[in-house]
Design an enzyme around this catalytic site. Structure first.
Site, PDB file in Angstrom:
ATOM      1  N   ASP A  52       0.790  -1.247   0.000  1.00 25.67           N
ATOM      2  CA  ASP A  52       0.000   0.000   0.000  1.00 25.67           C
ATOM      3  C   ASP A  52       0.817   1.290   0.000  1.00 25.67           C
ATOM      4  OD1 ASP A  52      -1.981  -1.880   0.271  1.00 25.67           O
ATOM      5  OD2 ASP A  52      -2.707  -1.208   2.216  1.00 25.67           O
TER       6      ASP A  52
ATOM      7  N   GLU B  47      -6.854  -3.721  -4.148  1.00 24.66           N
ATOM      8  CA  GLU B  47      -8.257  -3.540  -3.798  1.00 24.66           C
ATOM      9  C   GLU B  47      -8.725  -2.148  -4.228  1.00 24.66           C
ATOM     10  OE1 GLU B  47     -10.504  -4.889   0.107  1.00 24.66           O
ATOM     11  OE2 GLU B  47      -9.426  -3.019   0.472  1.00 24.66           O
TER      12      GLU B  47
ATOM     13  N   GLU C 144      -7.695   4.791  -4.784  1.00 23.93           N
ATOM     14  CA  GLU C 144      -6.556   5.323  -4.016  1.00 23.93           C
ATOM     15  C   GLU C 144      -5.270   5.241  -4.833  1.00 23.93           C
ATOM     16  OE1 GLU C 144      -7.365   4.931   0.665  1.00 23.93           O
ATOM     17  OE2 GLU C 144      -7.412   2.993  -0.365  1.00 23.93           O
TER      18      GLU C 144
END
Length: 661
Positions: free
Chosen positions: A415, A491, A495
């Site tokens: 991430d 996912e 973002e």
């Protein structure tokens, strides 16, 4: 982006895997990829499969297995099943477990990886999109090709003994090509050879009409491939090839779309030569380089149409209340993700204020942004902070040094673009409204940025090239150095969009044209990929009918799988699935959801899930925001009734969004 000295303090992680297990020694001195298409080959035992289109490839210390995967569909997921259709090794195996008998990566590039199996004298050139699996047998070695199935027949094409066809009892037909004569014979489920050295290429034949095409392009093979970002919305693929002739590769649906937008002299698309894939049909393309072109995207601070004057008062009223609540002492998190969302949320207030010409609140926002951002850049944030670790070459958080689950795995390279994207959004806004602050922190801002936006060794030798962005799939991966059966995954596609959008905004704030161009190009590619693979439209035939009927958006997209569920919510939580693919709500969201018909499909699919639910106000906000794309009046009514908002969103931001539709 100019080269800058490295600035974050160094640390050592106790939770990261040892890269020397599967990378050759000559690669260990440079930053290594942490979200790559071959990551499973270098994690734990290195024996989980990876999807290297069109094959699933799995390696052991002595062999390499190839699967032309079977694609399974259900209403909840679609995925490719690994079955070792062919396993290639030496028939004289050394079964000792010395370090020399491990497979290892001897080189890698944007589009390929070279995997060596010393115990079998095999070097595999695994280049993405090649219909052939290509190996170099480095010295005379008797080969063994085994199969999970039974061999129906093995036949030699002619007296040259450089082409054999292999029929299996699962109806598969494979062709084996060699650079020099080879003697092959079979027994049951194994093909054996006399000692052989040279090149061996293996391809499955999904349709008997493909054999002549495979024959024609069997001699020229790629050993690596590079993707060069062009200054304005382009990407060029170039392969390093061996032997004469043209190169045959496979393009996924987004490749085909982008190839059609550009001049591709000497490139031929073979529309009738197709391999099935979880990503849609892979189509044959003949050409030694590809030019991929996207439509341009204009990166701007504010909405494209602006906010109507009659709605200013309502937004000002909400903005004053939201800004009044900005209080650094009230922040209860030290998570790099949730803290970043707070920074991004506050930065939105400044840009909304600019857009409606209500400048009174900007000094308060500026002060809040300085107090929240500076400790992370100065290295004195209490309870967490960014550090640099050298083994893989990148940033980790203080919490993630000893805990692989802290900060959603940031310390194991999960991430990064998500977390840093939020910080960079705030930094870009702060550098815009306070240029002197921007100049003061510019070197360390660029060091933060380059963790996932580095363009290679010439740009900054402390970080790998484009940590998260996949130049073959044309979108990012989020999953770092964690082994997964289905490969890399992502996912929250929105973002990822925010990360490259924020990078481009930082470029605007610093008047860095190269950064704006690079960020905008990656942004355009990411958005194209999201609209291709995450957004499931009613008329889409990319995914199977069962999956498409029940899903309007993908939850988790894996290299080898499409999942309807999320990491943190079941597939039944449709408002969760919509929201995680929308947030954060920004001007770029206009481009991401520029198809009003699809926005309506997605919202209408989601709304029944919101009935009779409490404590989902934050998710309702994103659903109603998307409703505002095609039904501004009713969306506005619903937003005014909300009692709460996502931690990265606000009433001001939702009003700005609806009133700027």
């Amino acid at each position: 982006m100019s080269s800058v000295p490295f600035l974050f303090p160094q640390t050592h992680s106790t939770v990261l895997p040892n890269p020397s297990n599967f990378f050759s020694q000559n690669l260990l001195s440079t930053p290594l990829p942490t979200n790559s298409f071959f990551q499973n080959f270098v994690l734990k035992n290195g024996d989980q499969p990876e999807y290297i289109h069109p094959y699933l490839i799995k390696s052991s210390n002595f062999s390499l297995s190839v699967s032309h995967p079977f694609l399974l569909f259900s209403t909840a997921m679609l995925y490719q099943v690994f079955s070792p259709d062919l396993t290639i090794s030496s028939s004289q195996k050394s079964h000792t477990n010395s370090p020399k008998n491990k497979h290892f990566i001897s080189s890698y590039s944007d589009l390929g990886v070279t995997l060596d199996i010393p115990s079998s004298n095999l070097r595999f050139f695994l280049v993405r999109g090649s219909p052939f699996v290509t190996a170099s047998v480095t010295k005379p070695t008797p080969l063994s090709i085994t199969t999970l199935h039974n061999i129906v027949s093995l036949s030699c094409f002619d007296n040259k003994k450089t082409k054999y066809t292999l029929l299996l009892n699962n109806t598969q037909k494979w062709i084996i090509y060699t650079s020099s004569p080879i003697n092959l014979n079979h027994d049951g489920s194994e093909v054996k050879s006399d000692p052989f050295s040279g090149i061996i290429r293996i391809a499955v034949v999904p349709d008997s009409n493909y054999e002549k095409i495979l024959d024609k392009f069997s001699s020229c093979y790629p050993v690596s491939g590079y993707a060069n970002i062009q200054k304005k919305f382009g990407l060029v693929y170039k392969w390093q090839r061996k032997n004469s002739g043209d190169l045959l590769m496979l393009a996924h649906p987004l490749h085909v779309k982008l190839l059609s937008k550009s001049n591709n002299h000497g490139v031929t698309v073979l529309n009738d030569f197709k391999y099935r894939s979880v990503d849609g049909d892979l189509v044959g393309v003949v050409g030694n380089s590809w030019n991929l072109k996207t439509d341009s995207i204009d990166v701007t601070w504010h909405s494209s149409k602006g906010v109507t004057k009659e709605s200013h008062d309502e937004i000002v009223s909400a903005l004053v209340k939201d800004v009044k609540k900005l209080n650094i002492s009230a922040i209860e998190t030290n998570s790099s993700y949730f803290y970043g969302k707070i920074v991004g949320r506050a930065a939105r207030f400044a840009l909304i204020a600019e857009e409606i010409s209500y400048f009174k609140v900007i000094p308060i926002i500026k002060n809040f942004l300085k107090k929240t951002i500076e400790p992370w850049l100065d290295g004195n944030f209490k309870g967490n902070g960014f550090f640099y670790e050298k083994s893989w070459g990148g940033l980790v958080t203080q919490q993630g040094i000893n805990d692989s689950s802290a900060d959603f795995g940031f310390g194991v390279y999960n991430d990064h673009h998500y977390h840093l994207g939020y910080f960079l959004y705030g930094i870009g806004v702060l550098a815009k409204i306070d240029p002197l602050w921007g100049q003061k922190y510019k070197p360390i801002v660029y060091s933060l940025l380059k963790d996932f936006m580095n363009l290679g060794k010439r740009d900054n030798k402390n970080y790998p090239t484009l940590r998260c962005f996949d130049p073959y799939k044309l979108h990012s991966w989020a999953s770092g150095v964690t082994e997964f059966e289905n490969g890399r995954n992502q996912e929250s596609s929105s973002e990822a969009v925010n990360a490259y959008y924020s990078a481009a905004l930082v470029g605007l704030a610093y008047n860095d044209k190269n950064l704006v161009a690079t960020g905008s190009t990656l942004l355009a590619l990411e958005i194209n990929a999201v609209q291709t693979w995450w957004h499931v439209k009613a008329e889409s035939n990319l995914y199977g009918e069962d999956f498409a009927k029940e899903n309007r958006i993908v939850g988790i997209l894996w290299a080898n799988k499409r999942d309807s569920k999320l990491w943190w919510a079941p597939s039944e939580c449709r408002e969760c699935r919509l929201s995680i693919q929308v947030l954060p709500l920004l001007p770029i969201t206009e481009t991401l959801f520029n198809d009003g018909v699809y926005a309506k499909e997605l919202v209408e699919w989601t709304l029944p899930s919101l009935k009779n639910k409490t404590n989902v106000e934050g998710w309702k906000g994103f659903t109603y925001a998307l409703q505002g794309v095609y039904d501004k009046k009713n969306a506005l009514k619903k937003i005014r009734l909300l009692k709460g908002f996502d931690d990265g969103n606000s009433f001001s931001n939702l009003l700005w969004w609806i009133h700027s539709r």
